[in-house]
Design a protein around this motif. Structure first.
Motif, short mmCIF file in Angstrom:
data_model
loop_
_atom_site.label_atom_id
_atom_site.label_comp_id
_atom_site.label_asym_id
_atom_site.label_seq_id
_atom_site.Cartn_x
_atom_site.Cartn_y
_atom_site.Cartn_z
N VAL A 51 0.83 -1.34 0.11
CA VAL A 51 -0.08 0.13 -0.01
C VAL A 51 0.87 1.48 0.13
O VAL A 51 0.70 2.35 -0.62
N ALA A 52 1.90 1.32 0.85
CA ALA A 52 2.66 2.42 1.04
C ALA A 52 3.86 2.35 -0.32
O ALA A 52 4.60 3.48 -0.38
N GLY A 53 3.82 1.55 -1.19
CA GLY A 53 4.70 1.51 -2.26
C GLY A 53 6.10 1.27 -1.79
O GLY A 53 7.27 1.62 -2.53
N LEU A 54 6.47 0.38 -0.78
CA LEU A 54 7.61 -0.10 -0.31
C LEU A 54 8.17 -1.42 -0.95
O LEU A 54 9.30 -1.76 -0.62
N ARG A 55 7.24 -2.17 -1.53
CA ARG A 55 7.51 -3.36 -2.16
C ARG A 55 6.62 -3.46 -3.51
O ARG A 55 5.39 -3.19 -3.22
N PRO A 56 7.04 -4.26 -4.33
CA PRO A 56 6.18 -4.54 -5.50
C PRO A 56 5.31 -5.72 -5.28
O PRO A 56 5.31 -6.46 -4.28
N TRP A 57 4.25 -5.78 -6.00
CA TRP A 57 3.28 -6.92 -5.97
C TRP A 57 3.26 -7.68 -7.16
O TRP A 57 3.57 -7.08 -8.30
N SER A 58 2.85 -8.79 -7.50
CA SER A 58 2.73 -9.67 -8.63
C SER A 58 1.54 -9.70 -9.34
O SER A 58 1.36 -10.07 -10.41
N GLY A 59 0.28 -9.21 -8.63
CA GLY A 59 -1.08 -9.24 -9.15
C GLY A 59 -1.99 -8.41 -8.56
O GLY A 59 -1.61 -8.09 -7.32
#
Length: 473
Positions: free
Chosen positions: A285-293
């Motif tokens: 949510v905070a943009g501190l890690r990527p997501w895959s989907g």
């Protein structure tokens, strides 16, 4: 076994510990409790012969018949130490088994016995892992295993249940109660203190204000009563506002197709056991890690994986370990001001004045704000971390276990500060009573999936079954 006699520790301009005395027999547990800055950590570190730079020390500390001071620290293994944040004590580049065998070889002890006492597996797969592959609870137990390999006379446990869910907390309590050696426990978790401690020392401004076996059940001083009874204000009911943040079919690491929304001005609590995926969700949510989907939208607009300055400004993150999030070499007020300079393009003098005003509003005066992080208590640092995030003027504030490790009075004060903020809150927590007091709604994450989502007052059996230990634990 352990004797502390009239211990006084002063640094220029301040007395950290003032005439503290207590005795701890073998195989007993003594708890040091008090508000942040009361002198608990300074007293505990004295047992290891460690003091702040430039400290003047009087009095006497004796462990297992040995006099302990900064010139004569205890021999290796005499006193074991379990830090509040175990990851800081673990070597990230060595496998678990390698470090355990090195410690065992030095002290002539057995790895399998230490792992058994710490309730950790001893199979080859576990021993080949690296510390970052463990949950927070497993890291805490691994640090305990390290300490046990030295065959200590006393173990100092500094907030061993900080940030742990109810199941892990119960496991840690069982481990400490079954060690059969003297334990000095520093904790703001008063239920843990009641469960484990034979004696309780209540500290205030570096002095002992109460000492005995039943301090928490029958406090005599107003200070001790405040520690026992401190509660944050109940949140006021909110009218149903519009949706601000949408999370749709989110996948990242352990997370599997998590979908939920947060309405404008709402306080959402995300709860679950250690390793369930709560922090992964918060960091996405905070943009501190990527997501895959999946997707994350703010005010209807999809948020990119790589955030620009505007997106970073609108969602801010407050970390659990406040000390680790600050540069140890710079004044706190300058680091707080940096947020306004970097994200809002304010001139440095203007940003510094706004930082000082925000810190003061959160209870940190200008003198304290000019200090470096190590000179502040845990509660003061958490307020500074909160001020730093607020200087971005965010729409959404993500707070990751920010009351963990705080005494009940300071915890209540921080929670009251949060409930007064005109901002949408996402609070990560293991503490169900805390959640019930601060949250409008609760999202329960288990094994990476959303298992329940609804009003806090209606937190159901599935959530409690996930979060609470079984009756026999």
């Amino acid at each position: 076994m352990l004797h502390v006699d009239d211990l006084t520790v002063t640094v220029p301009g301040r007395t950290l510990v003032d005439g503290v005395s207590f005795t701890l027999p073998a195989a007993s547990t003594l708890a040091l409790v008090g508000a942040s800055g009361s002198g608990k950590t300074t007293t505990a570190l004295a047992l290891l012969g460690e003091y702040p730079p430039g400290a003047r020390v009087t009095g006497r500390v004796t462990v297992a018949g040995r006099h302990i001071d900064s010139v004569q620290p205890p021999p290796p293994g005499t006193v074991g130490f379990i830090p509040q944040h175990p990851a800081t004590a673990l070597n990230p580049v060595l496998r678990i088994g390698t470090v355990l065998r090195q410690i065992a070889a030095r002290h002539g002890t057995a790895v399998h016995e230490a792992l058994r006492k710490a309730r950790l597996p001893g199979d080859r797969d576990f021993l080949r892992r690296f510390p970052h592959q463990l949950s927070g609870g497993q890291q805490q137990r691994l640090v305990l295993a390290h300490a046990l390999l030295a065959d200590p006379s006393v173990i100092v446990a500094d907030e061993p249940t900080t940030g742990q869910d109810a199941v892990t907390r119960a496991e840690v309590a069982a481990e400490l109660s079954g060690l059969g050696i003297a334990v000095v426990l520093l904790s703001h978790d008063l239920e843990l203190v009641r469960e484990l401690a034979d004696q309780v020392v209540v500290l205030k401004d570096g002095r002992v204000v109460e000492f005995g076996p039943a301090v928490l059940d029958s406090p005599r001083t107003e200070y001790a009563k405040a520690l026992v009874t401190a509660q944050p204000r109940e949140p006021e009911p909110r009218a149903e506002p519009d949706v601000l943040l949408e999370i749709e079919d989110l996948g990242a690491g352990i997370l599997r197709e998590v979908t939920l929304d947060v309405t404008r001005g709402e306080r959402l609590a995300v709860v679950g056991r250690s390793g369930s995926g709560k922090t992964t969700l918060a960091r996405c949510v905070a943009g501190l890690r990527p997501w895959s989907g999946g997707a994350i939208r703010l005010a209807g607009r999809p948020l990119p994986q790589r955030r620009d300055r505007t997106d970073l400004t609108r969602i801010q993150y407050v970390f659990q370990n406040a000390l680790a999030s600050f540069d140890p070499h710079r004044a706190v007020v300058d680091q707080v001001a940096r947020t306004a300079v970097r994200l809002r393009a304010l001139p440095a003098p203007t940003a510094r004045e706004e930082a000082a005003e925000t810190l003061a509003a959160l209870g940190l005066n200008r003198d304290a704000a000019r200090r470096r992080p190590h000179a502040l208590s845990g509660g003061e640092l958490q307020r500074a971390a909160l001020a730093r995030a607020l200087l971005a003027r965010p729409d959404v504030l993500v707070c990751d276990e920010i009351t963990s490790g705080l005494d009940p009075v300071t915890q209540a004060e921080v929670l009251d500060l949060l409930t007064d903020l005109d901002v949408t809150l996402i609070v990560i927590s293991h503490d169900l009573p805390l959640v019930a007091r601060i949250a409008d709604r609760v999202a329960v994450i288990h094994d990476g999936r959303l298992v329940e989502h609804g009003p806090a007052r209606m937190l159901g059996r599935p959530a409690r079954r996930v979060l609470l230990p079984a009756p026999d634990q």
